[in-house]
Design an enzyme around this catalytic site. Structure first.
Site, PDB file in Angstrom:
ATOM      1  N   SER A 160       0.753  -1.105   0.002  1.00 14.07           N
ATOM      2  CA  SER A 160       0.048  -0.079   0.028  1.00 14.07           C
ATOM      3  C   SER A 160       0.843   1.304  -0.039  1.00 14.07           C
ATOM      4  O   SER A 160       1.894   1.127   0.485  1.00 14.07           O
ATOM      5  CB  SER A 160      -0.919   0.023   1.315  1.00 14.07           C
TER       6      SER A 160
ATOM      7  N   TYR B  48      -2.845   0.185  10.180  1.00 12.87           N
ATOM      8  CA  TYR B  48      -2.949  -0.427   8.802  1.00 12.87           C
ATOM      9  C   TYR B  48      -1.827  -0.275   8.056  1.00 12.87           C
ATOM     10  O   TYR B  48      -1.051  -1.291   7.477  1.00 12.87           O
ATOM     11  CB  TYR B  48      -4.196  -0.119   8.053  1.00 12.87           C
TER      12      TYR B  48
ATOM     13  N   LYS C  64       1.283  -3.289   6.622  1.00 10.74           N
ATOM     14  CA  LYS C  64       1.858  -3.205   5.495  1.00 10.74           C
ATOM     15  C   LYS C  64       3.349  -3.095   5.449  1.00 10.74           C
ATOM     16  O   LYS C  64       4.188  -3.878   4.738  1.00 10.74           O
ATOM     17  CB  LYS C  64       1.180  -2.552   4.420  1.00 10.74           C
TER      18      LYS C  64
END
Length: 340
Positions: free
Chosen positions: A127, A151, A155
């Site tokens: 991402s 989040y 990643k």
């Protein structure tokens, strides 16, 4: 023999579109998905869209090594595309442990199963959020990661796990694709983004407002240092993202180890510009209200897509109007989503 690809999270938004891309290009596809944020109906639509079925689909959690080993034992898996993860920035701030458990734990479990069954090729869904509050845009792969929410941190942590694993197992070939903001839908209207519950991403929320399922869009902040005060993102059509994953599979043998590439258009659009584009595509007004900034968000994320263009002679081709048009077609044909 056709190449068999295991797609984790294959019933999800990006996963389902990538399954179509793979099937249309001669691959055999096996899907593992726990359907925590997806519908099994999407896989039926994948087969209808591609004109051929997937080889097999399993409902399983990647952290369940027994279930995962059974999948690898049942099929001659050549490569893996790993999408399965929790993916909402705002939600991750409120439940960080769950995000680390699912995203990092699922990845380490998958890597262990791949190693046990001799699978050496992996495309990882990363991402742009790993870049965080960047000092400049557009962002290149050399810009330092600085995640601002759990989040994004998961990643980035998964990328580090992959890098360490590749150093330990030099036979591994891994491409981590840092894509920016995938939106849109398959142009047929059969496949699209249909999250469970209240959408955490702006495009499906916009679409649900336009179709009458929700009253208005919440715009999280209009005081960012951008021309209209709303956040700027590099939106990329999900069909370009799907094609990018198929191209990545074809380039895994270029070199061993971990490589990282951005997938984006290089064009930034603000939230209000996206609202205007969706109004034009749908022919309907989109009521919205400005609320406070959302924890973990940053002002601007735009890709420099030059590295993937140089490496593969490939670039995203679909513009914002196509993204909105296709997203609206899916929502208009499926007003209640896959469950309608």
């Amino acid at each position: 023999m056709p190449t068999t690809v295991l797609v984790t999270g294959g019933a999800g938004f990006i996963g389902s579109h990538t399954c179509v891309e793979l099937l249309e290009n001669g691959y055999e596809v096996v899907v593992v998905d726990d359907h925590s944020n997806s519908s099994p109906v999407a896989l039926e639509r994948v087969a209808k869209t591609a004109g051929r079925p997937i080889a097999a689909a399993y409902r399983a959690d990647l952290r369940d090594r027994g279930a995962l080993d059974s999948v690898f034992a049942a099929h001659r898996i050549d490569s893996v595309i790993h999408f399965a993860a929790k993916k909402a920035v705002g939600e991750s701030v409120g439940m960080p442990v769950a995000y680390y458990d699912v995203n990092v734990g699922g990845t380490t479990s998958l890597l262990s199963a791949m190693h046990a069954h001799g699978v050496r090729h992996l495309v990882f869904s990363s991402s742009c959020s790993v870049y965080g509050n960047a000092d400049k845009v557009p962002l290149t792969e050399q810009d330092p990661p600085a995640p601002t929410n759990p989040y994004a941190s998961t990643k980035w942590m998964c990328e580090q796990v992959l890098a360490d694993t590749c150093r330990h197992l030099p036979e591994l070939r891994v491409l981590a694709l840092r894509y920016f903001n995938p939106v849109g839908a398959h142009p047929s209207g059969l496949l699209g983004e249909d999250p469970r519950g209240v959408p955490n991403n702006v495009m499906p929320y916009l679409a649900q407002v336009a179709v009458g399922r929700r009253e208005r869009l919440s715009v999280f902040g209009d005081d960012y240092p951008t021309p209209d005060g709303t956040g700027i993102r590099d939106y990329i059509h999900v069909m370009d993202v799907a094609e990018g994953h198929r191209r990545a599979l074809e380039r895994l043998n270029d070199e061993s180890g971990l490589r990282v590439l951005n997938l984006g258009t290089g064009v930034g659009s603000s939230v209000l510009e996206l609202v205007s584009a969706f109004e034009q595509a749908s022919g309907r007004p989109i009521p919205y209200e400005v609320t406070g900034r959302r924890a973990g968000d940053v002002a601007e994320l735009v890709a420099d897509p030059g590295a993937v263009k140089e490496a593969w002679n490939w670039a995203a081709t679909r513009d914002l109007s196509a993204m909105c048009r296709d997203a609206w077609r899916f929502q208009e044909l499926n007003p209640a989503g896959y469950g309608g």
